[in-house]
Design a protein around this motif. Sequence first.
Motif, short mmCIF file in Angstrom:
data_model
loop_
_atom_site.label_atom_id
_atom_site.label_comp_id
_atom_site.label_asym_id
_atom_site.label_seq_id
_atom_site.Cartn_x
_atom_site.Cartn_y
_atom_site.Cartn_z
N SER A 104 0.93 -1.26 -0.12
CA SER A 104 0.07 0.06 -0.04
C SER A 104 0.92 1.23 -0.07
O SER A 104 2.06 1.08 0.27
N TRP A 105 0.17 2.27 -0.39
CA TRP A 105 1.10 3.73 -0.19
C TRP A 105 0.15 4.92 -0.05
O TRP A 105 -1.00 4.84 -0.35
N GLU A 106 0.89 5.87 0.38
CA GLU A 106 0.49 7.19 0.64
C GLU A 106 1.11 8.16 -0.19
O GLU A 106 2.23 8.38 -0.30
N ILE A 107 0.18 9.01 -1.10
CA ILE A 107 0.87 10.03 -1.88
C ILE A 107 0.38 11.20 -1.37
O ILE A 107 -0.72 11.65 -1.25
N TYR A 108 1.30 12.09 -0.64
CA TYR A 108 0.82 13.13 -0.01
C TYR A 108 0.75 14.51 -0.97
O TYR A 108 1.64 14.95 -1.55
N GLU A 119 -4.89 17.15 1.18
CA GLU A 119 -5.24 15.81 0.52
C GLU A 119 -4.10 14.71 0.72
O GLU A 119 -3.10 15.14 0.14
N THR A 120 -4.72 13.37 0.86
CA THR A 120 -3.61 12.45 0.78
C THR A 120 -4.17 11.17 -0.14
O THR A 120 -5.35 10.84 0.51
N MET A 121 -3.68 10.78 -0.88
CA MET A 121 -4.33 9.50 -1.53
C MET A 121 -3.70 8.24 -0.76
O MET A 121 -2.62 8.14 -0.67
N ILE A 122 -4.71 7.39 -0.40
CA ILE A 122 -4.47 6.01 0.05
C ILE A 122 -4.72 4.93 -1.02
O ILE A 122 -5.76 4.92 -1.55
N VAL A 123 -3.54 4.17 -1.25
CA VAL A 123 -3.62 3.08 -2.32
C VAL A 123 -3.33 1.74 -1.72
O VAL A 123 -2.19 1.55 -1.06
N TYR A 124 -4.31 0.74 -1.84
CA TYR A 124 -3.83 -0.53 -1.61
C TYR A 124 -3.91 -1.57 -2.65
O TYR A 124 -5.12 -1.59 -3.55
#
Length: 127
Positions: A104-108, A119-124
């Motif tokens: 998973s990752w977080e794009i700030y 806003e932060t995008m959360i991706v699994y």
Amino acid sequence: MAWRGGLALGKVWEFIRSQPGLRTDGHNIFLYHHSTQPGAPIPCDFGVEVTRTFETAGEVYATKTRGGEAAVAVHRGPYNRMNEAHDAVRKWMAANRKESAGHSWEIYGDPTLDPIDTETMIVYLLK
């Protein structure tokens, strides 16, 4: 006491500043590698989106997110409430019989004056 991710990002940003054209408008990104053992530590790559690969320099190395189907949520608000977006993604995955592929990752997003607008995008990544 300094935050470990902040120290790692400092090294990444120092390297990026020394490499013309490596970054144009990329954001900080934290890439998590989930263990198959419950309760095990989750290794994390602290990084920045860049325009190309590069040779390893000390502790700074190129990595990339894996491609494939993913469950995504956008968290809007302060970082200390991002767990709500992670929980929502995990609940969606369970309800839709989807399994994590272990990453998973977080794009700030860009910083804002008011944390409520951050806003932060959360991706699994899904199996």
